[in-house]
Motif scaffolding. Sequence first.
Motif, PDB file in Angstrom:
ATOM      1  N   GLU A 321       0.866  -1.173   0.000  1.00 40.95           N
ATOM      2  CA  GLU A 321       0.000   0.000   0.000  1.00 40.95           C
ATOM      3  C   GLU A 321       0.904   1.225   0.000  1.00 40.95           C
ATOM      4  OE1 GLU A 321      -3.299  -0.003  -0.117  1.00 40.95           O
ATOM      5  OE2 GLU A 321      -3.599  -2.170   0.104  1.00 40.95           O
ATOM      6  N   GLY A 322       0.597   2.176  -0.855  1.00 41.79           N
ATOM      7  CA  GLY A 322       1.431   3.367  -0.937  1.00 41.79           C
ATOM      8  C   GLY A 322       0.609   4.622  -1.128  1.00 41.79           C
ATOM      9  N   SER A 323       1.127   5.719  -0.644  1.00 38.68           N
ATOM     10  CA  SER A 323       0.474   7.011  -0.838  1.00 38.68           C
ATOM     11  C   SER A 323       1.549   8.077  -0.956  1.00 38.68           C
ATOM     12  CB  SER A 323      -0.475   7.338   0.316  1.00 38.68           C
ATOM     13  OG  SER A 323       0.226   7.394   1.544  1.00 38.68           O
ATOM     14  N   GLY A 324       1.271   9.080  -1.773  1.00 38.33           N
ATOM     15  CA  GLY A 324       2.247  10.132  -1.981  1.00 38.33           C
ATOM     16  C   GLY A 324       1.591  11.399  -2.490  1.00 38.33           C
ATOM     17  N   VAL A 325       2.389  12.412  -2.690  1.00 30.96           N
ATOM     18  CA  VAL A 325       1.879  13.717  -3.099  1.00 30.96           C
ATOM     19  C   VAL A 325       2.778  14.282  -4.200  1.00 30.96           C
ATOM     20  CG1 VAL A 325       3.187  14.912  -1.289  1.00 30.96           C
ATOM     21  CG2 VAL A 325       1.143  16.001  -2.272  1.00 30.96           C
ATOM     22  N   TYR A 326       2.167  15.019  -5.129  1.00 33.81           N
ATOM     23  CA  TYR A 326       2.913  15.659  -6.202  1.00 33.81           C
ATOM     24  C   TYR A 326       2.141  16.884  -6.681  1.00 33.81           C
ATOM     25  CZ  TYR A 326      -0.396  13.500  -9.470  1.00 33.81           C
ATOM     26  OH  TYR A 326      -1.536  13.126 -10.139  1.00 33.81           O
ATOM     27  N   GLY A 327       2.777  17.688  -7.504  1.00 32.18           N
ATOM     28  CA  GLY A 327       2.138  18.824  -8.151  1.00 32.18           C
ATOM     29  C   GLY A 327       2.246  18.699  -9.657  1.00 32.18           C
ATOM     30  N   LYS A 328       1.259  19.278 -10.356  1.00 31.02           N
ATOM     31  CA  LYS A 328       1.285  19.271 -11.817  1.00 31.02           C
ATOM     32  C   LYS A 328       0.773  20.614 -12.322  1.00 31.02           C
ATOM     33  CE  LYS A 328       0.645  16.146 -15.706  1.00 31.02           C
ATOM     34  NZ  LYS A 328       0.225  14.797 -16.115  1.00 31.02           N
ATOM     35  N   PHE A 329       1.414  21.139 -13.371  1.00 36.39           N
ATOM     36  CA  PHE A 329       1.094  22.461 -13.882  1.00 36.39           C
ATOM     37  C   PHE A 329       1.054  22.394 -15.404  1.00 36.39           C
ATOM     38  CE2 PHE A 329       3.680  22.543 -10.079  1.00 36.39           C
ATOM     39  CZ  PHE A 329       2.900  23.290  -9.204  1.00 36.39           C
ATOM     40  N   GLY A 330       0.067  23.088 -15.999  1.00 40.34           N
ATOM     41  CA  GLY A 330      -0.037  23.021 -17.442  1.00 40.34           C
ATOM     42  C   GLY A 330      -0.767  24.201 -18.040  1.00 40.34           C
ATOM     43  N   PHE A 331      -0.725  24.275 -19.379  1.00 38.63           N
ATOM     44  CA  PHE A 331      -1.440  25.320 -20.111  1.00 38.63           C
ATOM     45  C   PHE A 331      -1.989  24.744 -21.402  1.00 38.63           C
ATOM     46  CE2 PHE A 331       2.561  25.459 -22.387  1.00 38.63           C
ATOM     47  CZ  PHE A 331       2.183  25.760 -23.690  1.00 38.63           C
ATOM     48  N   ILE A 332      -3.020  25.382 -21.916  1.00 39.90           N
ATOM     49  CA  ILE A 332      -3.545  25.158 -23.260  1.00 39.90           C
ATOM     50  C   ILE A 332      -3.712  26.529 -23.898  1.00 39.90           C
ATOM     51  CG2 ILE A 332      -5.485  24.327 -24.659  1.00 39.90           C
ATOM     52  CD1 ILE A 332      -6.051  22.278 -22.460  1.00 39.90           C
ATOM     53  N   ALA A 333      -3.214  26.670 -25.118  1.00 37.34           N
ATOM     54  CA  ALA A 333      -3.304  27.943 -25.824  1.00 37.34           C
ATOM     55  C   ALA A 333      -3.941  27.725 -27.187  1.00 37.34           C
ATOM     56  CB  ALA A 333      -1.921  28.574 -25.977  1.00 37.34           C
ATOM     57  N   ILE A 334      -4.660  28.763 -27.664  1.00 34.50           N
ATOM     58  CA  ILE A 334      -5.267  28.748 -28.996  1.00 34.50           C
ATOM     59  C   ILE A 334      -4.610  29.869 -29.794  1.00 34.50           C
ATOM     60  CG2 ILE A 334      -7.413  28.838 -30.320  1.00 34.50           C
ATOM     61  CD1 ILE A 334      -8.910  27.976 -27.838  1.00 34.50           C
ATOM     62  N   PRO A 335      -3.503  29.590 -30.474  1.00 32.46           N
ATOM     63  CA  PRO A 335      -2.812  30.639 -31.218  1.00 32.46           C
ATOM     64  C   PRO A 335      -3.546  31.080 -32.478  1.00 32.46           C
ATOM     65  CG  PRO A 335      -1.751  28.535 -31.585  1.00 32.46           C
ATOM     66  CD  PRO A 335      -2.795  28.303 -30.542  1.00 32.46           C
ATOM     67  N   ALA A 336      -4.389  30.193 -33.004  1.00 33.98           N
ATOM     68  CA  ALA A 336      -5.186  30.507 -34.193  1.00 33.98           C
ATOM     69  C   ALA A 336      -6.437  29.650 -34.151  1.00 33.98           C
ATOM     70  CB  ALA A 336      -4.386  30.242 -35.467  1.00 33.98           C
ATOM     71  N   ASP A 337      -7.483  30.121 -34.812  1.00 31.47           N
ATOM     72  CA  ASP A 337      -8.723  29.361 -34.825  1.00 31.47           C
ATOM     73  C   ASP A 337      -8.477  27.963 -35.373  1.00 31.47           C
ATOM     74  OD1 ASP A 337     -10.012  31.558 -33.830  1.00 31.47           O
ATOM     75  OD2 ASP A 337     -10.856  32.199 -35.757  1.00 31.47           O
ATOM     76  N   GLY A 338      -8.986  26.985 -34.641  1.00 30.49           N
ATOM     77  CA  GLY A 338      -8.839  25.592 -35.069  1.00 30.49           C
ATOM     78  C   GLY A 338      -7.560  24.926 -34.635  1.00 30.49           C
ATOM     79  N   VAL A 339      -6.682  25.654 -33.944  1.00 32.51           N
ATOM     80  CA  VAL A 339      -5.404  25.087 -33.509  1.00 32.51           C
ATOM     81  C   VAL A 339      -5.268  25.264 -32.006  1.00 32.51           C
ATOM     82  CG1 VAL A 339      -2.898  25.166 -33.726  1.00 32.51           C
ATOM     83  CG2 VAL A 339      -4.333  25.619 -35.724  1.00 32.51           C
ATOM     84  N   ARG A 340      -4.886  24.198 -31.316  1.00 33.64           N
ATOM     85  CA  ARG A 340      -4.620  24.240 -29.881  1.00 33.64           C
ATOM     86  C   ARG A 340      -3.269  23.592 -29.608  1.00 33.64           C
ATOM     87  NH1 ARG A 340     -10.189  22.421 -26.738  1.00 33.64           N
ATOM     88  NH2 ARG A 340     -11.634  23.780 -27.878  1.00 33.64           N
ATOM     89  N   ILE A 341      -2.545  24.187 -28.697  1.00 35.21           N
ATOM     90  CA  ILE A 341      -1.305  23.572 -28.224  1.00 35.21           C
ATOM     91  C   ILE A 341      -1.352  23.517 -26.701  1.00 35.21           C
ATOM     92  CG2 ILE A 341       0.087  24.272 -30.199  1.00 35.21           C
ATOM     93  CD1 ILE A 341       1.181  26.558 -28.511  1.00 35.21           C
ATOM     94  N   GLY A 342      -0.712  22.543 -26.124  1.00 33.94           N
ATOM     95  CA  GLY A 342      -0.724  22.395 -24.670  1.00 33.94           C
ATOM     96  C   GLY A 342       0.518  21.689 -24.166  1.00 33.94           C
ATOM     97  N   ALA A 343       0.804  21.867 -22.904  1.00 38.31           N
ATOM     98  CA  ALA A 343       1.949  21.197 -22.278  1.00 38.31           C
ATOM     99  C   ALA A 343       1.718  21.164 -20.776  1.00 38.31           C
ATOM    100  CB  ALA A 343       3.259  21.904 -22.611  1.00 38.31           C
ATOM    101  N   ALA A 344       2.360  20.213 -20.122  1.00 35.25           N
ATOM    102  CA  ALA A 344       2.252  20.082 -18.665  1.00 35.25           C
ATOM    103  C   ALA A 344       3.510  19.432 -18.133  1.00 35.25           C
ATOM    104  CB  ALA A 344       1.027  19.270 -18.274  1.00 35.25           C
ATOM    105  N   ILE A 345       3.810  19.710 -16.887  1.00 38.04           N
ATOM    106  CA  ILE A 345       4.930  19.087 -16.200  1.00 38.04           C
ATOM    107  C   ILE A 345       4.471  18.636 -14.829  1.00 38.04           C
ATOM    108  CG2 ILE A 345       5.762  21.330 -15.349  1.00 38.04           C
ATOM    109  CD1 ILE A 345       8.630  20.127 -15.569  1.00 38.04           C
TER     110      ILE A 345
END
Length: 549
Positions: A321-345
């Motif tokens: 049995e294990g338990s832990g903690v972490y953080g995650k951060f990300g973004f999604i951007a729409i630089p032009a209509d019909g296009v999305r980019i995203g990233a997370a760490i």
Amino acid sequence: MKRTIIAIFCTLAATGAGAQTMYDGLTFSQNNYYGTARSIGMGNAMTAVGGDLGSIGINPAGSAVYNFSQFTITPNLTISSMNSSYSAYPTGGQDHFINSQARNLTRFTMPNVGATLNMPTGNRSGLLSVTFGFLVNGTNNFTGQMMAGGANDKTSYLSAMAVGADGFDIDVMNGYMDAYYNTDIPWNSIVNAQAGSIANYGDVNDPSYYWRYIAATEGFQQTEGVDADGNHIYDIYLAGPVNQAYGRKVTGGKYDALFNVGFNINNRLYLGANLGLANISYDYDEYFKEAAQDPADFLIEYSDASTYWSDYRSRYSYSAEGSGVYGKFGFIAIPADGVRIGAAIQTPTVMNVNEIWRHAVDVNYTDVKYNANASSPEGEFAYRLITPYRVNAGVAFTFMGMGMLSADYEMTDYSAMKFRNDVDWNTNFDNLNSEIRDCMGKSHMVRLGAEFKPIPEFAVRAGYNFTTIPEYEYNGTIKTTLKDRMDSFSVGIGYYSKGSFFADLAARLTMMSDEYISPYIDYLSDVASPLILNKRERYDITATFGWRF
């Protein structure tokens, strides 16, 4: 096949407290994303898509994409299919696997349940809304059952146990000396000695008599030789052919409880963060059985009586049995209509793991009064595992509100895993952590997804992803990436009512790389021990029911 005692040099790895391996760290660190039926149907290629509770664990910014709140619940049916075959003595790289046996194991799980609450700010520009979410997402599923076996007239499991016990005092293993609880003797050696399935043999006056062992499956013959310490030299041989069977069952899962916040900036940029609480439940049970094809081959002589060995079973159970903690951060951007980019760490997870384990054996004879069994006490051990960081990026293209294509890439560096022990300073993980750095590397995951809506109320989906195995072949100077990988194919459909209700259905096939299992060590110089080939597939059927509000 004979083995001459003074020519054998091998050890069995201790199984019990402090016997963690890099594969334990890999098992508890790996992600095989589940989520909602929509995200699974699209191959979990959701980094730049968002708007779905299954996407939030991949990219926290996904919660801010839609301007409404929602609640979802996702039941799942997992069917593990394993086909296992057996090779009694593979040699020269030519493995002849026979006796193929299929085993299926079905489990019901709940890989996603949660809600998001969208709160508009009333602004016409800038920060338009803030979304808060709480959900539980499945990130791995430990489900599998297999069995394999066949006839063997060259080696035996019990013979390997006798070789592994070589050098340990029988009185210590039987608990007659104070050092009993202060030794590094493997528990599988202790329980086999206590059950009598391995025993001392030969001339009791030999200096090493109480430190050398023979198995109930073996016979021995004294040679004319004597070693430098004055011990008679014996030839040990398998007394007759045996039937062997190995089996195991694994259950459990890995879930992340996520506390999420997302920000919508001008409907063009979405930011998000997760506080993740990781939880692992892992249960592992295995057995090995041996039985005499003809008990008359296996004569066991005592000082005043004799009998014949019949069969044997070894069992090992382990749970964590294990338990832990972490953080995650990300973004999604729409630089032009019909296009999305995203990233997370995602940051490393600091996980506390607690283990419980037990060994047990049974040995039977034709005269049942000699039957015996032994078991270890329930062992416990606790340690800390630091799992590696993750980074992922994605791009998505939408087409006139009728379709979407998405692609993700995710990288995890498993050489960054670390074991620590902040309680028992006698347990040092330096060698294990060094092995991880040498033998583990980066795993690459590529996810592809598609969604098509012929009408606003109905969607059709498909997805594919593959994950490379992070293990390396390492000869001390050169690392060679193994070519093993895991492939998944998925399809799905979705229904959106004109009210608040929506529902999705997905099916996924996951094909894992072939697994090779050696049930016991190679204890003969000229004959390999058995090898088992395990072919593995997993089927998931997932449904999501949701409400917008």
